[in-house]
Design an enzyme around this catalytic site. Structure first.
Site, PDB file in Angstrom:
ATOM      1  N   HIS A 163     -50.491   9.836 -88.775  1.00 34.64           N
ATOM      2  CA  HIS A 163     -49.115   9.360 -88.931  1.00 34.64           C
ATOM      3  C   HIS A 163     -48.991   7.932 -88.409  1.00 34.64           C
ATOM      4  CE1 HIS A 163     -47.852  13.822 -88.567  1.00 34.64           C
ATOM      5  NE2 HIS A 163     -47.566  13.438 -89.796  1.00 34.64           N
ATOM      6  N   CYS A 248     -44.588  13.539 -80.752  1.00 36.49           N
ATOM      7  CA  CYS A 248     -44.340  14.566 -81.761  1.00 36.49           C
ATOM      8  C   CYS A 248     -43.905  15.901 -81.170  1.00 36.49           C
ATOM      9  CB  CYS A 248     -45.552  14.738 -82.662  1.00 36.49           C
ATOM     10  SG  CYS A 248     -47.080  15.111 -81.824  1.00 36.49           S
TER      11      CYS A 248
END
Length: 258
Positions: A163, A248
């Site tokens: 990501h 996250c």
């Protein structure tokens, strides 16, 4: 006053089955992961954050990585649609949680895909990683949702890591931090500070000069301390085996209004 609420989600008993991309799979100790998650949540609370526990998704191995399910801008929640089809069932409980907080709820629709871990907000600039989990249609839908509210959306290529926020995050003054080999285009950011460790690229802004960081980045923590910041270190080693990081494991809701 800015809000200090954070969505978190307890690890699934199936955590060890979570997706990994090109990295070699390591064994995950689920019991140890739960302990690390509880310490992470306690660190948020200790620094003034109200944590809101999203309903567990025990059948979704990666559901603890709650940031991937939604992107927030002011009071608008954009429910993600992961490029990993197996993760799409994770959004239901998160949608319920943000709606209960009074957020306006929007969705990413097919053919768009978006993971929240691909979105880095710095002020009113919203950087969106275009890579394995987020496609061009997903970037366009972020623009459609947030630009009418005053956001500036900037697409960033992501090819070296899972990501965008696996590669970069930002300090309180807006300086983007990242490890150069993991960052496709550092020149896209007005200010970029290289860090010596991959996990040092991940910070959660706790408020003031405090930075929540992984204990696996001691040299980067020392660098930030030399710059006048106060690192708050947490051990998230079991989640790092699944390409997880401090960002996250929560969704920070900083700009809610009544």
């Amino acid at each position: 006053m800015p809000s200090k609420k954070a969505l978190v989600r307890r690890p699934s008993p199936r955590l060890a089955e979570g997706l990994v991309t090109p990295v070699e799979r390591e064994g995950v100790d689920v019991g140890r992961a739960v302990e690390q998650w509880e310490a992470y949540v306690e660190a948020l609370r200790t620094h003034g954050w109200e944590t809101i526990e999203v309903a567990p998704a025990d059948d979704c191995p990666a559901s603890v990585f709650v940031e991937d399910t939604v992107v927030m801008y002011r009071n608008v929640a954009l429910i993600a649609r992961s490029g990993a089809e197996s993760r799409r069932d994770e959004t239901a409980g998160v949608e319920e949680a943000v709606a209960s907080l009074g957020c306006s709820v929007n969705w990413v629709w097919e053919p768009g895909t978006l993971d929240g871990g691909d979105v880095l907000k710095i002020g009113d600039t919203v950087y969106v990683g275009r890579g394995g989990r987020t496609n061009a249609a997903g970037v366009q839908q972020v623009r459609a949702a947030f630009e009418p509210l005053g956001a500036r959306v900037v697409a960033v290529p992501v090819t070296e890591v899972l990501h965008l926020k696996s590669a970069v995050t930002a300090l309180p003054d807006g300086t983007v931090v990242g490890r150069v080999p993991n960052t496709d285009a550092p020149s896209l950011f007005p200010r970029f500070l290289p860090v010596p460790e991959g996990s040092g690229a991940h910070v959660v802004l706790l408020g003031g000069d405090k930075l929540l960081m992984a204990a696996s980045a001691p040299r980067t923590a020392e660098l930030f301390a030399d710059l006048g910041y106060e690192p708050v270190l947490v051990d998230i080693g079991e989640f790092e085996k699944l390409e997880g990081c401090v960002t996250c494991l929560s969704v920070r809701l900083r700009d809610l209004y009544a």
